[in-house]
Design a protein around this motif. Structure first.
Motif, PDB file in Angstrom:
ATOM      1  N   TYR A  28      74.151  33.806  26.567  1.00 49.02           N
ATOM      2  CA  TYR A  28      73.193  34.918  26.334  1.00 49.02           C
ATOM      3  C   TYR A  28      73.532  35.910  27.345  1.00 49.02           C
ATOM      4  CZ  TYR A  28      70.758  31.429  23.454  1.00 49.02           C
ATOM      5  OH  TYR A  28      70.417  30.520  22.605  1.00 49.02           O
ATOM      6  N   ILE A  29      74.593  35.920  28.155  1.00 47.62           N
ATOM      7  CA  ILE A  29      75.046  37.008  29.158  1.00 47.62           C
ATOM      8  C   ILE A  29      76.359  37.193  28.929  1.00 47.62           C
ATOM      9  CG2 ILE A  29      75.343  37.382  31.499  1.00 47.62           C
ATOM     10  CD1 ILE A  29      72.719  36.295  32.235  1.00 47.62           C
ATOM     11  N   TYR A  30      76.713  38.436  28.836  1.00 48.01           N
ATOM     12  CA  TYR A  30      77.897  39.106  28.801  1.00 48.01           C
ATOM     13  C   TYR A  30      78.182  40.277  29.923  1.00 48.01           C
ATOM     14  CZ  TYR A  30      76.060  43.132  26.020  1.00 48.01           C
ATOM     15  OH  TYR A  30      75.414  44.103  25.497  1.00 48.01           O
ATOM     16  N   GLU A  31      79.488  40.483  29.922  1.00 46.43           N
ATOM     17  CA  GLU A  31      79.886  41.447  31.138  1.00 46.43           C
ATOM     18  C   GLU A  31      80.162  42.759  30.029  1.00 46.43           C
ATOM     19  OE1 GLU A  31      82.848  42.167  34.803  1.00 46.43           O
ATOM     20  OE2 GLU A  31      82.379  40.117  34.293  1.00 46.43           O
ATOM     21  N   ASN A  32      80.008  43.868  30.599  1.00 47.14           N
ATOM     22  CA  ASN A  32      80.250  45.239  30.187  1.00 47.14           C
ATOM     23  C   ASN A  32      80.281  46.369  31.101  1.00 47.14           C
ATOM     24  OD1 ASN A  32      81.113  47.282  28.193  1.00 47.14           O
ATOM     25  ND2 ASN A  32      78.905  47.555  27.973  1.00 47.14           N
ATOM     26  N   GLU A  33      81.261  46.955  31.687  1.00 50.10           N
ATOM     27  CA  GLU A  33      81.428  48.080  32.570  1.00 50.10           C
ATOM     28  C   GLU A  33      81.104  47.381  33.991  1.00 50.10           C
ATOM     29  OE1 GLU A  33      79.277  51.331  31.215  1.00 50.10           O
ATOM     30  OE2 GLU A  33      80.625  51.861  29.600  1.00 50.10           O
ATOM     31  N   ASN A  34      81.466  46.122  34.436  1.00 45.64           N
ATOM     32  CA  ASN A  34      81.072  45.524  35.429  1.00 45.64           C
ATOM     33  C   ASN A  34      79.557  45.099  35.864  1.00 45.64           C
ATOM     34  OD1 ASN A  34      84.004  45.650  36.284  1.00 45.64           O
ATOM     35  ND2 ASN A  34      83.380  47.973  37.106  1.00 45.64           N
ATOM     36  N   ALA A  35      78.708  45.263  34.721  1.00 45.17           N
ATOM     37  CA  ALA A  35      77.584  44.568  35.089  1.00 45.17           C
ATOM     38  C   ALA A  35      77.460  43.536  33.913  1.00 45.17           C
ATOM     39  CB  ALA A  35      76.620  45.908  34.331  1.00 45.17           C
ATOM     40  N   LEU A  36      76.463  42.594  34.148  1.00 41.41           N
ATOM     41  CA  LEU A  36      75.945  41.845  33.458  1.00 41.41           C
ATOM     42  C   LEU A  36      74.787  42.185  32.495  1.00 41.41           C
ATOM     43  CD1 LEU A  36      76.378  38.697  35.676  1.00 41.41           C
ATOM     44  CD2 LEU A  36      78.089  39.680  34.037  1.00 41.41           C
ATOM     45  N   TRP A  37      74.806  41.797  30.985  1.00 42.45           N
ATOM     46  CA  TRP A  37      73.791  42.225  30.233  1.00 42.45           C
ATOM     47  C   TRP A  37      73.278  41.011  29.528  1.00 42.45           C
ATOM     48  CZ3 TRP A  37      72.980  47.329  28.515  1.00 42.45           C
ATOM     49  CH2 TRP A  37      73.842  48.324  29.320  1.00 42.45           C
ATOM     50  N   PHE A  38      71.918  40.886  29.203  1.00 39.34           N
ATOM     51  CA  PHE A  38      71.349  39.947  28.669  1.00 39.34           C
ATOM     52  C   PHE A  38      71.389  40.363  26.957  1.00 39.34           C
ATOM     53  CE2 PHE A  38      67.256  38.865  26.455  1.00 39.34           C
ATOM     54  CZ  PHE A  38      67.363  37.499  26.351  1.00 39.34           C
ATOM     55  N   LYS A  39      71.590  39.525  26.039  1.00 41.06           N
ATOM     56  CA  LYS A  39      71.846  39.423  24.675  1.00 41.06           C
ATOM     57  C   LYS A  39      70.368  39.679  23.962  1.00 41.06           C
ATOM     58  CE  LYS A  39      76.444  37.506  24.138  1.00 41.06           C
ATOM     59  NZ  LYS A  39      77.400  36.481  23.239  1.00 41.06           N
ATOM     60  N   ALA A  40      69.584  40.394  24.302  1.00 34.61           N
ATOM     61  CA  ALA A  40      68.235  40.414  23.670  1.00 34.61           C
ATOM     62  C   ALA A  40      68.458  40.861  22.042  1.00 34.61           C
ATOM     63  CB  ALA A  40      67.611  41.729  24.216  1.00 34.61           C
ATOM     64  N   THR A  41      69.160  41.496  21.761  1.00 34.13           N
ATOM     65  CA  THR A  41      69.316  41.732  20.255  1.00 34.13           C
ATOM     66  C   THR A  41      69.613  40.541  19.573  1.00 34.13           C
ATOM     67  OG1 THR A  41      71.733  42.268  20.494  1.00 34.13           O
ATOM     68  CG2 THR A  41      70.066  44.043  20.425  1.00 34.13           C
ATOM     69  N   SER A  42      70.281  39.608  20.088  1.00 32.21           N
ATOM     70  CA  SER A  42      70.330  38.019  19.524  1.00 32.21           C
ATOM     71  C   SER A  42      68.934  37.552  18.967  1.00 32.21           C
ATOM     72  CB  SER A  42      71.216  37.066  20.404  1.00 32.21           C
ATOM     73  OG  SER A  42      72.621  37.784  20.560  1.00 32.21           O
ATOM     74  N   PHE A  43      67.923  37.982  19.735  1.00 29.48           N
ATOM     75  CA  PHE A  43      66.585  37.556  19.476  1.00 29.48           C
ATOM     76  C   PHE A  43      65.797  38.638  18.789  1.00 29.48           C
ATOM     77  CE2 PHE A  43      68.681  35.085  22.523  1.00 29.48           C
ATOM     78  CZ  PHE A  43      68.423  33.685  22.331  1.00 29.48           C
ATOM     79  N   GLY A  44      66.379  39.495  18.105  1.00 27.75           N
ATOM     80  CA  GLY A  44      65.542  40.489  17.495  1.00 27.75           C
ATOM     81  C   GLY A  44      65.135  41.788  18.034  1.00 27.75           C
ATOM     82  N   ALA A  45      65.468  41.926  19.492  1.00 24.72           N
ATOM     83  CA  ALA A  45      65.147  43.020  20.358  1.00 24.72           C
ATOM     84  C   ALA A  45      65.942  44.341  19.744  1.00 24.72           C
ATOM     85  CB  ALA A  45      65.346  42.838  21.723  1.00 24.72           C
ATOM     86  N   LYS A  63      67.479  46.547  21.811  1.00 27.81           N
ATOM     87  CA  LYS A  63      68.796  46.895  22.410  1.00 27.81           C
ATOM     88  C   LYS A  63      69.020  45.593  23.714  1.00 27.81           C
ATOM     89  CE  LYS A  63      66.912  49.810  25.540  1.00 27.81           C
ATOM     90  NZ  LYS A  63      66.761  51.281  26.595  1.00 27.81           N
ATOM     91  N   ASP A  64      70.125  45.480  24.114  1.00 26.15           N
ATOM     92  CA  ASP A  64      70.530  44.355  25.001  1.00 26.15           C
ATOM     93  C   ASP A  64      70.031  44.948  26.413  1.00 26.15           C
ATOM     94  OD1 ASP A  64      71.394  42.691  23.202  1.00 26.15           O
ATOM     95  OD2 ASP A  64      73.569  43.435  23.906  1.00 26.15           O
ATOM     96  N   GLU A  65      69.944  44.105  27.433  1.00 30.56           N
ATOM     97  CA  GLU A  65      69.403  44.759  28.760  1.00 30.56           C
ATOM     98  C   GLU A  65      70.020  44.485  30.011  1.00 30.56           C
ATOM     99  OE1 GLU A  65      65.806  46.412  30.970  1.00 30.56           O
ATOM    100  OE2 GLU A  65      66.244  46.373  28.793  1.00 30.56           O
ATOM    101  N   VAL A  66      70.325  45.362  30.940  1.00 33.87           N
ATOM    102  CA  VAL A  66      71.167  44.789  32.082  1.00 33.87           C
ATOM    103  C   VAL A  66      70.374  44.010  33.144  1.00 33.87           C
ATOM    104  CG1 VAL A  66      72.519  45.816  34.296  1.00 33.87           C
ATOM    105  CG2 VAL A  66      72.685  47.116  32.104  1.00 33.87           C
ATOM    106  N   VAL A  67      71.183  42.976  33.429  1.00 34.93           N
ATOM    107  CA  VAL A  67      70.364  42.070  34.314  1.00 34.93           C
ATOM    108  C   VAL A  67      71.120  41.914  35.758  1.00 34.93           C
ATOM    109  CG1 VAL A  67      69.328  40.241  32.799  1.00 34.93           C
ATOM    110  CG2 VAL A  67      71.756  40.093  33.274  1.00 34.93           C
ATOM    111  N   MET A 111      61.372  41.187  26.667  1.00 29.17           N
ATOM    112  CA  MET A 111      60.796  39.917  27.404  1.00 29.17           C
ATOM    113  C   MET A 111      60.472  39.025  26.502  1.00 29.17           C
ATOM    114  SD  MET A 111      60.087  39.621  30.639  1.00 29.17           S
ATOM    115  CE  MET A 111      60.815  37.831  30.466  1.00 29.17           C
ATOM    116  N   LYS A 112      60.006  39.024  25.151  1.00 23.91           N
ATOM    117  CA  LYS A 112      59.833  38.135  24.223  1.00 23.91           C
ATOM    118  C   LYS A 112      61.329  37.363  23.688  1.00 23.91           C
ATOM    119  CE  LYS A 112      55.631  39.029  22.046  1.00 23.91           C
ATOM    120  NZ  LYS A 112      55.008  37.463  21.723  1.00 23.91           N
ATOM    121  N   ALA A 113      62.383  38.167  23.616  1.00 21.39           N
ATOM    122  CA  ALA A 113      63.797  37.666  23.400  1.00 21.39           C
ATOM    123  C   ALA A 113      64.116  36.824  24.739  1.00 21.39           C
ATOM    124  CB  ALA A 113      64.603  38.771  23.618  1.00 21.39           C
TER     125      ALA A 113
END
Length: 565
Positions: free
Chosen positions: A292-309, A311-315, A358-360
Motif C-alpha cells: 500500500y506504499i509506493y515511491e514517487n519523486e523520492n517521497a513515499l505515498w500511501f495508496k489511499a485511492t485503492s480504498f476509495g479516497a 487522492k493518495d497521500e505522502v507519508v 484516514m478511513k482508507a
C-alpha cells in the motif's frame, strides 16, 4: 411494565410493533393479505400531534408484495389489530396508508414513579452494552492558548462522551498531543527568537512563527528559572531546552483551562511517543509489506485511492522525514490495538478532506473503516454589541477559551457550543449568553430547575416532603400542560438513544429547552401546592420528576443545575 434500561416510549413502540406483526400474521392466515415475509417497517412518533401518538408505514411497505392499494392493506391491518395491552384507544388510517395510533393519555403517568425511583439514573439506556469507545477531541497544538475552535471541540467531545456513557458505552476521553513535527520545530525557533530578544539581541520572530504575547511570558518564566546560561549553548541545544520547558508550561495551561471548562481526560497521548517507540516506522513497514506504499519523486505515498479516497497521500517526504499523516496512521493503529471497537474523532472543518484518506488507512491496516467516525465541526464567530469580535488581548490573534469563560461563564459557553449541529456554522452572541432573561436559553433552562427547587424548599419549610410516588392518584393530572409535561419526561431515554446514535448533543440541548418551556407553561397556569391535597401530591411528583430529568440532561452537557437564581 418497562425495563429500567429501555424507556417507556420504546416499550410502547416495541409493543405496537409486536401487535402489528400479530395483525399481519392473522391477515395472512385468513388470506386477506398474501405476502411471504414481514417487511422492515417502522413505528414512529409523528411530528404533528394531530397524527396521533405513534404511526407506522407497514401498510405502505406491504402494498407492492401484497399487490394491493396501501390504504386497503392499512384497513385490513386495522381490522386485525388487537388493542389489548397496547394503551391504544383508537386507530386511524391517514394519507396514502399510514396507520396512526391514539393512546389513552394515562400512559404517560407510568413515567413519573419510575423517574423518582431511578433518580440520577433516569434516562440511562443499555444501547452500547459495554462497547469500548474512544472519543478523541481538542488535540490542540501545545504551542499556545485554546481558541474558539478548540472550545467548540471541547464542549462537543465531552458532551458526546457523556451521552455515550449514559447510553451504556465504555468511553475513554483522549487528548492527542501534537508534540512532534514541523510545528514543534517552528515553535522552537519562535521561542529562541523571543529568548534572544529578552536577552537584548535583535532577532526577529521567523516568518510563519508564533507571535502571541503568551510566548513572551513563557520565555520570561524560563529565564526566571534558568537565567542566561542557555545563551552560550549551541542553537539546537538551546531550542531543545526552550521547547521542553514551553511544552510543559503550555500543556499545563491547556489542562488547567479545560478542567475549568469541565473537561477531564482519561488519556493524554503524545505524538512524539509514536516516533520514540518505533510505532510510526513499524506502521509504515507494515503498509509497505502489504503493497500500500509506493515511491514517487523520492517521497513515499500511501495508496489511499485503492480504498476509495480521492487522492493518495505522502507519508514520508523526499528528505526522509515522516509526515503528520504517517503519525496519524500509526496513532489510529494504536487506538485499535488498544481494543477500542468504535473510534470517534472531533475535527475542525479544515480537516474535512482528510477523512476519506484516514478511513482508507484504517482499512489498509485491516480494520473496519466504519469503526471510525469523524465529527466535523464548522467555524465559530463571536459577536458583541452586534459587531464581530476579532482580536484577543492575550493571544493577539484570537479570543481564547479563558477569555470567553470570563465573559459569559462556563455553562453558557458549553451550551451555546452544542446547541447547533456541529456541521453548521455558529454565531456566538456574547450579549445573549450573558443575559439573565428568557431569551437566553441557558438561563431559561436553569431557571426551570431553580423554580422547582424553590417549590420543594417551601414544602420542606412546612415540614412536608414529596409523597411516595406509588401512593399518588395520577388520574388527577388532566390539564393539557400537565399531560404535555409528563409526555416530554417520558421521551428522555429515547432522546439519549438518538443523541448517542447520531453523536448529536444538540438533541439534548433542544430537549432541555423544550422541557423547560413546558415546565414554565405549567407553572404559569397552575399552582403546584393547592387546597386540593391529592392534586397537590400528584403535581409535586410531576415537578420532582421534571427536576430530576432537567438535572440529568444538564449533566450530559456539562452544565450545572442551580437551586437558586
Amino acid at each position: 411494565m418497562c425495563s429500567d434500561m429501555t424507556g417507556i416510549v420504546e416499550e410502547i413502540r416495541s409493543g405496537l410493533a409486536d401487535a402489528l406483526v400479530r395483525a399481519l400474521q392473522a391477515a395472512r392466515r385468513s388470506g386477506a393479505i398474501k405476502v411471504d415475509e414481514v417487511p422492515d417497517f417502522t413505528v414512529e412518533v409523528p411530528r404533528e400531534k394531530e397524527h396521533g401518538d405513534f404511526a407506522t408505514n407497514l401498510a405502505l411497505l406491504l402494498a407492492r408484495p401484497a399487490r394491493m392499494a396501501p390504504r386497503r392493506a392499512a384497513e385490513i391491518l386495522a381490522q386485525n389489530f388487537s388493542q389489548t395491552g397496547t394503551w391504544v384507544e383508537r386507530v386511524e388510517i391517514a394519507g396514502p396508508g399510514f396507520i396512526n395510533f391514539y393512546l389513552n393519555p394515562a400512559w404517560v403517568y407510568q413515567a413519573l414513579p419510575r423517574i423518582i425511583r431511578l433518580g440520577e439514573d433516569y434516562g440511562r439506556v443499555n444501547q452500547g452494552k459495554g462497547k469500548k469507545v474512544q472519543v478523541e477531541f481538542v488535540s490542540a497544538n501545545p504551542t499556545g492558548l485554546l481558541h474558539m475552535g478548540n472550545a467548540r471541540g471541547a464542549a462537543l467531545g465531552d458532551s458526546i462522551a457523556a451521552i455515550l456513557e449514559f447510553a451504556g458505552y465504555d468511553v475513554t476521553r483522549e487528548f492527542y498531543i501534537n508534540d512532534a513535527g514541523n510545528q514543534i520545530e517552528n515553535f522552537g525557533l519562535s521561542l529562541e527568537a523571543r529568548y534572544m530578544q529578552l536577552m537584548g539581541r535583535d532577532v526577529p520572530v521567523p516568518e510563519g512563527g508564533y507571535h502571541g504575547e503568551d510566548l513572551v511570558k513563557t520565555v520570561r518564566d524560563f529565564i526566571a528559572v534558568n537565567g542566561d546560561r542557555h545563551l552560550a549553548l549551541p542553537p539546537g541545544e538551546r531550542r531543545a531546552a526552550l521547547v521542553k520547558f514551553a511544552l510543559a508550561d503550555k500543556l499545563g495551561a491547556i489542562k488547567k483551562t479545560l478542567e475549568e471548562f469541565g473537561v477531564h481526560y482519561d488519556v493524554w497521548f503524545s505524538e512524539q511517543s509514536l516516533h520514540d517507540s518505533g510505532a510510526v516506522q513499524d506502521t509504515l513497514n507494515y503498509l509497505r509489506e502489504m503493497g500500500y506504499i509506493y515511491e514517487n519523486e523520492n517521497a513515499l505515498w500511501f495508496k489511499a485511492t485503492s480504498f476509495g479516497a480521492d487522492k493518495d497521500e505522502v507519508v514520508v517526504r523526499s528528505n526522509g522525514v515522516p509526515t503528520y499523516f504517517a503519525s496519524d496512521i500509526a496513532y489510529h493503529r494504536n487506538k485499535f490495538q488498544r481494543g477500542f471497537e468504535w473510534v470517534i474523532n472531533i475535527w475542525g472543518a479544515d480537516h474535512h478532506g482528510h477523512v476519506p484518506r484516514m478511513k482508507a488507512a484504517v482499512a489498509a491496516l485491516g480494520y473496519d473503516p466504519a469503526a471510525l467516525d469523524v465529527v466535523i465541526m464548522q467555524l465559530v464567530r463571536l459577536y458583541k454589541g452586534g459587531e464581530l469580535v476579532r482580536m484577543s488581548k492575550r493571544s493577539g490573534q484570537f479570543v481564547t477559551l479563558e477569555e470567553l469563560m470570563e465573559e459569559v461563564g462556563r455553562d453558557a459557553a458549553r451550551y451555546f457550543f452544542v446547541m447547533r449541529s456541529s456541521d453548521s456554522h455558529l454565531d456566538f452572541d456574547l450579549d445573549l449568553a450573558r443575559a439573565e432573561s428568557n431569551e437566553n436559553p441557558v438561563y431559561y433552562i436553569q431557571y426551570a430547575h431553580a423554580r422547582i427547587s424553590s417549590i420543594l424548599r417551601q414544602l420542606e419549610e412546612r415540614g412536608e416532603e414529596v409523597p411516595d410516588p406509588s401512593q399518588v392518584d395520577y388520574s388527577l393530572l388532566k390539564e393539557e400542560q400537565e399531560l404535555a409535561l409528563a409526555r416530554k419526561l417520558a421521551d428522555f431515554p429515547e432522546e439519549v438513544s438518538s443523541a448517542a446514535r447520531g453523536l448529536a448533543p444538540q438533541r439534548i440541548a433542544r430537549y432541555l429547552h423544550e422541557l423547560a418551556g413546558l415546565l414554565h407553561s405549567f407553572y404559569n397556569s397552575h399552582r403546584v401546592i393547592t387546597s386540593d391535597r391529592e392534586l397537590s401530591r400528584a403535581r409535586l411528583v410531576l415537578v420532582s420528576a421534571t427536576r430530576i430529568t432537567l438535572r440529568n440532561a444538564l449533566g450530559l452537557l456539562g452544565l450545572s443545575a442551580p437551586e437558586r437564581m
